[in-house]
Design a protein around this motif. Structure first.
Motif, short mmCIF file in Angstrom:
data_model
loop_
_atom_site.label_atom_id
_atom_site.label_comp_id
_atom_site.label_asym_id
_atom_site.label_seq_id
_atom_site.Cartn_x
_atom_site.Cartn_y
_atom_site.Cartn_z
N MET A 167 0.81 -1.22 0.00
CA MET A 167 0.00 0.00 0.00
C MET A 167 0.84 1.26 0.00
O MET A 167 0.32 2.35 -0.17
CB MET A 167 -0.91 0.01 1.25
N THR A 168 2.15 1.14 0.20
CA THR A 168 2.93 2.35 0.45
C THR A 168 2.85 3.36 -0.69
O THR A 168 2.93 4.55 -0.44
CB THR A 168 4.42 1.99 0.70
N ALA A 169 2.66 2.88 -1.93
CA ALA A 169 2.61 3.81 -3.05
C ALA A 169 1.36 4.69 -3.01
O ALA A 169 1.30 5.70 -3.71
CB ALA A 169 2.65 3.04 -4.38
N PHE A 170 0.38 4.31 -2.21
CA PHE A 170 -0.88 5.06 -2.18
C PHE A 170 -1.23 5.62 -0.80
O PHE A 170 -2.29 6.20 -0.62
CB PHE A 170 -2.02 4.15 -2.67
N ASP A 171 -0.33 5.48 0.14
CA ASP A 171 -0.63 5.92 1.50
C ASP A 171 -0.94 7.40 1.58
O ASP A 171 -1.82 7.83 2.33
CB ASP A 171 0.56 5.61 2.43
N ASP A 172 -0.23 8.21 0.78
CA ASP A 172 -0.48 9.66 0.81
C ASP A 172 -1.91 9.97 0.39
O ASP A 172 -2.58 10.85 0.95
CB ASP A 172 0.52 10.39 -0.10
N LEU A 173 -2.41 9.21 -0.58
CA LEU A 173 -3.75 9.46 -1.09
C LEU A 173 -4.81 9.05 -0.07
O LEU A 173 -5.81 9.75 0.13
CB LEU A 173 -3.95 8.71 -2.41
N LEU A 174 -4.59 7.90 0.55
CA LEU A 174 -5.57 7.44 1.54
C LEU A 174 -5.61 8.38 2.73
O LEU A 174 -6.68 8.67 3.27
CB LEU A 174 -5.21 6.02 1.98
N ALA A 175 -4.46 8.91 3.11
CA ALA A 175 -4.43 9.86 4.23
C ALA A 175 -5.17 11.14 3.84
O ALA A 175 -5.95 11.68 4.63
CB ALA A 175 -2.98 10.18 4.60
N ALA A 176 -4.94 11.61 2.62
CA ALA A 176 -5.63 12.82 2.16
C ALA A 176 -7.13 12.59 2.11
O ALA A 176 -7.93 13.48 2.44
CB ALA A 176 -5.11 13.23 0.78
N ASN A 177 -7.54 11.40 1.73
CA ASN A 177 -8.98 11.13 1.64
C ASN A 177 -9.63 11.12 3.01
O ASN A 177 -10.79 11.54 3.15
CB ASN A 177 -9.24 9.81 0.92
N GLU A 178 -8.91 10.67 4.02
CA GLU A 178 -9.50 10.69 5.37
C GLU A 178 -9.84 12.11 5.75
O GLU A 178 -10.91 12.38 6.30
CB GLU A 178 -8.52 10.08 6.37
N THR A 179 -8.95 13.03 5.43
CA THR A 179 -9.21 14.45 5.72
C THR A 179 -10.39 14.95 4.89
O THR A 179 -11.28 15.63 5.40
CB THR A 179 -7.95 15.28 5.40
N TYR A 180 -10.40 14.59 3.63
CA TYR A 180 -11.46 15.03 2.70
C TYR A 180 -12.83 14.57 3.18
O TYR A 180 -13.79 15.35 3.25
CB TYR A 180 -11.15 14.47 1.32
N ALA A 181 -12.92 13.29 3.53
CA ALA A 181 -14.22 12.72 3.90
C ALA A 181 -14.74 13.31 5.21
O ALA A 181 -15.95 13.35 5.44
CB ALA A 181 -14.10 11.20 4.01
N ARG A 182 -13.83 13.81 6.04
CA ARG A 182 -14.25 14.37 7.32
C ARG A 182 -15.13 15.60 7.14
O ARG A 182 -16.02 15.86 7.94
CB ARG A 182 -13.02 14.74 8.16
N SER A 183 -14.87 16.36 6.06
CA SER A 183 -15.70 17.56 5.83
C SER A 183 -16.43 17.45 4.48
O SER A 183 -16.61 18.44 3.78
CB SER A 183 -14.82 18.81 5.86
N PHE A 184 -16.85 16.25 4.12
CA PHE A 184 -17.47 16.00 2.82
C PHE A 184 -18.76 16.79 2.66
O PHE A 184 -19.64 16.76 3.52
CB PHE A 184 -17.76 14.50 2.68
N ALA A 185 -18.85 17.52 1.54
CA ALA A 185 -19.98 18.44 1.36
C ALA A 185 -20.87 18.08 0.18
O ALA A 185 -21.77 18.83 -0.16
CB ALA A 185 -19.43 19.86 1.17
N TYR A 186 -20.63 16.95 -0.48
CA TYR A 186 -21.35 16.65 -1.72
C TYR A 186 -22.32 15.49 -1.60
O TYR A 186 -22.74 14.93 -2.60
CB TYR A 186 -20.34 16.36 -2.83
N SER A 187 -22.70 15.13 -0.39
CA SER A 187 -23.54 13.94 -0.24
C SER A 187 -24.92 14.12 -0.87
O SER A 187 -25.61 13.15 -1.15
CB SER A 187 -23.67 13.56 1.23
N GLY A 188 -25.33 15.36 -1.13
CA GLY A 188 -26.65 15.58 -1.70
C GLY A 188 -26.70 15.52 -3.22
O GLY A 188 -27.78 15.61 -3.81
N LEU A 189 -25.57 15.37 -3.87
CA LEU A 189 -25.56 15.38 -5.34
C LEU A 189 -26.13 14.09 -5.91
O LEU A 189 -26.02 13.03 -5.31
CB LEU A 189 -24.12 15.55 -5.85
N THR A 190 -26.70 14.20 -7.13
CA THR A 190 -27.08 13.00 -7.88
C THR A 190 -26.06 12.80 -8.99
O THR A 190 -25.15 13.62 -9.17
CB THR A 190 -28.47 13.16 -8.52
#
Ligand code: ZN
Length: 165
Positions: free
Chosen positions: A1-24
């Motif tokens: 997983m090491t090649a993608f760890d930076d992305l998964l960490a960034a996504n954790e931050t992103y999902a914490r303040s996710f603002a698009y759950s209402g979109l279709t």
């Protein structure tokens, strides 16, 4: 997983303040954009759009391939697309090589790519006219579907509209 760890960490931050759950899945601004995979292009940002507004179709060279046409048909009939912008860009790598060049480069690495068509772009204006015509004359898309072509300048951020063929 090491090649993608930076992305998964960034996504954790992103999902914490996710603002698009209402979109279709429909394109809220009724737009599809066909553009290049070039990493300098921010298609939403340069058009004043945000997530949910548009279908973004990307490939090498912003070419209207069979798969792009397939995707546009689905976008129009299922997902609210009512207008299409084809947007290649300046300084495109696809305009700097030919298919033969790419085959030769891969051959040097021991890989035979001759069964692939890369749709390289020897003449960007001609390629864009060809691609716009492909959409306009597709029997699968509505007649009169609003269509535009524009070249994005990766050095100024400006769009340069082209006349339709
Ligand atoms: Zn490009």
């Amino acid at each position: 997983m090491t090649a993608f760890d930076d992305l998964l960490a960034a996504n954790e931050t992103y999902a914490r303040s996710f603002a698009y759950s209402g979109l279709t899945g429909r394109a809220a601004r009724g737009l599809a954009v066909v553009t290049c995979m070039d990493s300098r292009i921010d298609p939403l940002g340069l058009l004043g759009l945000r997530a949910g507004d548009a279908k973004i179709l990307r490939n090498a060279g912003a070419r209207v391939t069979d798969d792009v046409l397939r995707t546009l048909v689905l976008a129009v009939y299922l997902l609210g697309v009512e207008r299409v912008l084809v947007m290649p860009h300046t300084d495109c790598g696809m305009a700097k090589v030919s298919d033969a060049d790419v085959h030769a480069l891969t051959q040097e690495r021991g890989v035979d790519t001759r069964s692939l068509e890369f749709h390289t772009v020897p003449d960007q204006d001609a390629a864009l006219r060809h691609d716009l015509t492909r959409i306009r004359t597709s029997p699968f898309l509505p007649a009169g579907l609003p269509l535009a072509g524009a070249i994005y300048d990766v050095h100024t951020g400006k769009l340069m509209p082209v006349e339709l063929p």
